[in-house]
Design a protein around this motif. Structure first.
Motif, PDB file in Angstrom:
ATOM      1  N   LEU A 141      26.868  -7.086  -2.683  1.00  0.00           N
ATOM      2  CA  LEU A 141      26.041  -6.463  -1.653  1.00  0.00           C
ATOM      3  C   LEU A 141      24.870  -7.374  -1.311  1.00  0.00           C
ATOM      4  O   LEU A 141      24.165  -7.858  -2.201  1.00  0.00           O
ATOM      5  CB  LEU A 141      25.490  -5.130  -2.150  1.00  0.00           C
ATOM      6  N   VAL A 142      24.660  -7.601  -0.018  1.00  0.00           N
ATOM      7  CA  VAL A 142      23.563  -8.450   0.440  1.00  0.00           C
ATOM      8  C   VAL A 142      22.802  -7.712   1.536  1.00  0.00           C
ATOM      9  O   VAL A 142      23.408  -7.153   2.452  1.00  0.00           O
ATOM     10  CB  VAL A 142      24.093  -9.794   0.971  1.00  0.00           C
ATOM     11  N   ALA A 143      21.472  -7.689   1.437  1.00  0.00           N
ATOM     12  CA  ALA A 143      20.614  -7.092   2.464  1.00  0.00           C
ATOM     13  C   ALA A 143      20.053  -8.207   3.334  1.00  0.00           C
ATOM     14  O   ALA A 143      19.281  -9.049   2.855  1.00  0.00           O
ATOM     15  CB  ALA A 143      19.487  -6.295   1.823  1.00  0.00           C
ATOM     16  N   THR A 144      20.429  -8.227   4.599  1.00  0.00           N
ATOM     17  CA  THR A 144      19.995  -9.272   5.520  1.00  0.00           C
ATOM     18  C   THR A 144      18.676  -8.899   6.203  1.00  0.00           C
ATOM     19  O   THR A 144      18.213  -7.762   6.118  1.00  0.00           O
ATOM     20  CB  THR A 144      21.061  -9.518   6.597  1.00  0.00           C
ATOM     21  N   LYS A 145      18.085  -9.887   6.865  1.00  0.00           N
ATOM     22  CA  LYS A 145      16.892  -9.705   7.693  1.00  0.00           C
ATOM     23  C   LYS A 145      15.713  -9.159   6.888  1.00  0.00           C
ATOM     24  O   LYS A 145      14.865  -8.430   7.412  1.00  0.00           O
ATOM     25  CB  LYS A 145      17.207  -8.799   8.898  1.00  0.00           C
ATOM     26  N   ILE A 146      15.635  -9.547   5.624  1.00  0.00           N
ATOM     27  CA  ILE A 146      14.561  -9.059   4.766  1.00  0.00           C
ATOM     28  C   ILE A 146      13.202  -9.567   5.244  1.00  0.00           C
ATOM     29  O   ILE A 146      12.161  -8.950   4.975  1.00  0.00           O
ATOM     30  CB  ILE A 146      14.820  -9.472   3.292  1.00  0.00           C
ATOM     31  N   ASP A 147      13.197 -10.678   5.976  1.00  0.00           N
ATOM     32  CA  ASP A 147      11.948 -11.242   6.482  1.00  0.00           C
ATOM     33  C   ASP A 147      11.282 -10.348   7.515  1.00  0.00           C
ATOM     34  O   ASP A 147      10.093 -10.509   7.808  1.00  0.00           O
ATOM     35  CB  ASP A 147      12.211 -12.619   7.100  1.00  0.00           C
ATOM     36  N   LYS A 148      12.017  -9.405   8.076  1.00  0.00           N
ATOM     37  CA  LYS A 148      11.469  -8.526   9.107  1.00  0.00           C
ATOM     38  C   LYS A 148      10.711  -7.332   8.521  1.00  0.00           C
ATOM     39  O   LYS A 148      10.170  -6.517   9.281  1.00  0.00           O
ATOM     40  CB  LYS A 148      12.589  -8.049  10.025  1.00  0.00           C
ATOM     41  N   LEU A 149      10.684  -7.225   7.197  1.00  0.00           N
ATOM     42  CA  LEU A 149       9.996  -6.117   6.549  1.00  0.00           C
ATOM     43  C   LEU A 149       8.730  -6.601   5.846  1.00  0.00           C
ATOM     44  O   LEU A 149       8.723  -7.671   5.230  1.00  0.00           O
ATOM     45  CB  LEU A 149      10.910  -5.443   5.522  1.00  0.00           C
ATOM     46  N   ALA A 150       7.684  -5.797   5.926  1.00  0.00           N
ATOM     47  CA  ALA A 150       6.468  -6.071   5.163  1.00  0.00           C
ATOM     48  C   ALA A 150       6.741  -5.840   3.685  1.00  0.00           C
ATOM     49  O   ALA A 150       7.756  -5.237   3.311  1.00  0.00           O
ATOM     50  CB  ALA A 150       5.336  -5.178   5.650  1.00  0.00           C
ATOM     51  N   HIS A 151       5.830  -6.314   2.837  1.00  0.00           N
ATOM     52  CA  HIS A 151       6.055  -6.270   1.390  1.00  0.00           C
ATOM     53  C   HIS A 151       6.388  -4.864   0.892  1.00  0.00           C
ATOM     54  O   HIS A 151       7.384  -4.658   0.187  1.00  0.00           O
ATOM     55  CB  HIS A 151       4.823  -6.802   0.663  1.00  0.00           C
ATOM     56  N   GLY A 152       5.575  -3.897   1.264  1.00  0.00           N
ATOM     57  CA  GLY A 152       5.822  -2.535   0.810  1.00  0.00           C
ATOM     58  C   GLY A 152       7.115  -1.962   1.362  1.00  0.00           C
ATOM     59  O   GLY A 152       7.840  -1.240   0.661  1.00  0.00           O
ATOM     60  N   GLU A 153       7.422  -2.287   2.606  1.00  0.00           N
ATOM     61  CA  GLU A 153       8.646  -1.787   3.237  1.00  0.00           C
ATOM     62  C   GLU A 153       9.885  -2.336   2.539  1.00  0.00           C
ATOM     63  O   GLU A 153      10.873  -1.618   2.342  1.00  0.00           O
ATOM     64  CB  GLU A 153       8.668  -2.171   4.714  1.00  0.00           C
ATOM     65  N   ARG A 154       9.833  -3.610   2.182  1.00  0.00           N
ATOM     66  CA  ARG A 154      11.017  -4.200   1.562  1.00  0.00           C
ATOM     67  C   ARG A 154      11.254  -3.627   0.175  1.00  0.00           C
ATOM     68  O   ARG A 154      12.406  -3.438  -0.226  1.00  0.00           O
ATOM     69  CB  ARG A 154      10.919  -5.730   1.516  1.00  0.00           C
ATOM     70  N   ILE A 155      10.186  -3.323  -0.553  1.00  0.00           N
ATOM     71  CA  ILE A 155      10.349  -2.718  -1.869  1.00  0.00           C
ATOM     72  C   ILE A 155      11.020  -1.354  -1.740  1.00  0.00           C
ATOM     73  O   ILE A 155      11.969  -1.037  -2.461  1.00  0.00           O
ATOM     74  CB  ILE A 155       8.987  -2.585  -2.573  1.00  0.00           C
ATOM     75  N   ARG A 156      10.551  -0.549  -0.775  1.00  0.00           N
ATOM     76  CA  ARG A 156      11.150   0.770  -0.571  1.00  0.00           C
ATOM     77  C   ARG A 156      12.592   0.663  -0.107  1.00  0.00           C
ATOM     78  O   ARG A 156      13.459   1.422  -0.558  1.00  0.00           O
ATOM     79  CB  ARG A 156      10.320   1.562   0.446  1.00  0.00           C
ATOM     80  N   ALA A 157      12.868  -0.291   0.796  1.00  0.00           N
ATOM     81  CA  ALA A 157      14.224  -0.448   1.325  1.00  0.00           C
ATOM     82  C   ALA A 157      15.200  -0.861   0.229  1.00  0.00           C
ATOM     83  O   ALA A 157      16.313  -0.327   0.141  1.00  0.00           O
ATOM     84  CB  ALA A 157      14.225  -1.471   2.453  1.00  0.00           C
ATOM     85  N   LEU A 158      14.801  -1.809  -0.606  1.00  0.00           N
ATOM     86  CA  LEU A 158      15.695  -2.270  -1.670  1.00  0.00           C
ATOM     87  C   LEU A 158      15.939  -1.175  -2.702  1.00  0.00           C
ATOM     88  O   LEU A 158      17.055  -1.027  -3.213  1.00  0.00           O
ATOM     89  CB  LEU A 158      15.116  -3.516  -2.334  1.00  0.00           C
ATOM     90  N   ARG A 159      14.889  -0.402  -3.008  1.00  0.00           N
ATOM     91  CA  ARG A 159      15.078   0.723  -3.937  1.00  0.00           C
ATOM     92  C   ARG A 159      16.071   1.729  -3.371  1.00  0.00           C
ATOM     93  O   ARG A 159      16.943   2.237  -4.092  1.00  0.00           O
ATOM     94  CB  ARG A 159      13.741   1.403  -4.212  1.00  0.00           C
ATOM     95  N   GLU A 160      15.945   2.017  -2.081  1.00  0.00           N
ATOM     96  CA  GLU A 160      16.856   2.982  -1.461  1.00  0.00           C
ATOM     97  C   GLU A 160      18.277   2.444  -1.418  1.00  0.00           C
ATOM     98  O   GLU A 160      19.233   3.169  -1.700  1.00  0.00           O
ATOM     99  CB  GLU A 160      16.384   3.330  -0.055  1.00  0.00           C
ATOM    100  N   LEU A 161      18.422   1.165  -1.088  1.00  0.00           N
ATOM    101  CA  LEU A 161      19.755   0.567  -1.043  1.00  0.00           C
ATOM    102  C   LEU A 161      20.430   0.609  -2.406  1.00  0.00           C
ATOM    103  O   LEU A 161      21.601   0.979  -2.519  1.00  0.00           O
ATOM    104  CB  LEU A 161      19.652  -0.888  -0.553  1.00  0.00           C
ATOM    105  N   GLU A 162      19.712   0.231  -3.444  1.00  0.00           N
ATOM    106  CA  GLU A 162      20.305   0.214  -4.780  1.00  0.00           C
ATOM    107  C   GLU A 162      20.599   1.623  -5.269  1.00  0.00           C
ATOM    108  O   GLU A 162      21.553   1.837  -6.022  1.00  0.00           O
ATOM    109  CB  GLU A 162      19.390  -0.539  -5.739  1.00  0.00           C
ATOM    110  N   SER A 163      19.820   2.604  -4.814  1.00  0.00           N
ATOM    111  CA  SER A 163      20.092   3.997  -5.167  1.00  0.00           C
ATOM    112  C   SER A 163      21.332   4.498  -4.444  1.00  0.00           C
ATOM    113  O   SER A 163      22.213   5.133  -5.049  1.00  0.00           O
ATOM    114  CB  SER A 163      18.885   4.867  -4.813  1.00  0.00           C
TER     115      SER A 163
END
Length: 205
Positions: A141-163
């Protein structure tokens, strides 16, 4: 680094038959499959477009990095198709034809599901992941376009994806090159994976 375009496949008869390991990039239209291939190779091998549905064929690229040669396969995106339902069904048939070869000894195939980091947990992504897990051994699994998220947003997004996917997710960016070395490590691992089971039918959208 050796990287070159090999061919485009419109049907099962156009797909390769050989012993070179294949790693397929699977994902929704406009998730960034072609851009990521270009970033990995440092070349503009794959055509990219801001409009979804640009890739309508399975495009194959031969890539050598270190002692290993493999094919990176840019499959048509799901979730959108220019040409309506008929075109969408053609894409589905081509994708099934591609993965139906996993049981053939001469076609070792593995897959990476690309998901947009900005849209974690989409139903179509979840269905695709469940299907890939039934088709190939240990897809990634790979999450693309991570550069488009701010630091806090990317942490929340990755947590949700892994969940949602109950698996690890590698964040990458074709723009900043974040995660590309780790992605190469995954590609090398996947290229050595064998798949003993035949591929089932694609789930209906």
């Amino acid at each position: 680094m050796i990287a070159e375009f090999v061919s485009s496949a419109a049907s099962a008869s156009d797909l390769p038959r050989g012993g070179v390991p294949e790693v397929a990039f699977v994902g929704r239209s406009n998730v960034g499959k072609s851009s990521l291939i270009n970033a990995l190779t440092g070349l503009r091998l794959a055509r990219t477009s801001a409009k979804p549905g640009k890739t309508r064929l399975a495009n194959l690229y031969r890539v050598g990095r270190g002692p290993t040669t493999r094919l990176l396969v840019d499959l048509p995106g799901f979730g959108y198709a220019r040409g309506g339902q008929a075109a969408a069904e053609e894409f589905e048939l081509l994708t099934h034809a591609y993965f139906s070869r996993v049981a053939e000894e001469q076609a070792p195939i593995s897959a990476i599901l690309l998901v947009d980091a900005r849209h974690p947990g989409l139903e179509s992504d979840r269905r695709a992941w469940a299907w890939l897990q039934s088709v190939v051994r240990a897809p990634a699994l790979v999450a693309t376009k991570i550069d488009k998220l701010a630091h806090g947003e990317r942490i929340r997004a990755l947590r949700e994806l892994e969940s949602v996917f109950a698996d690890s997710v590698l964040p990458v960016s074709a723009v900043t090159a974040e995660g590309l070395d780790e992605l190469w490590t995954q590609i090398n691992r996947l290229a050595n994976t064998r798949n003993p089971q035949p591929a089932p039918r694609l789930p209906r959208r």
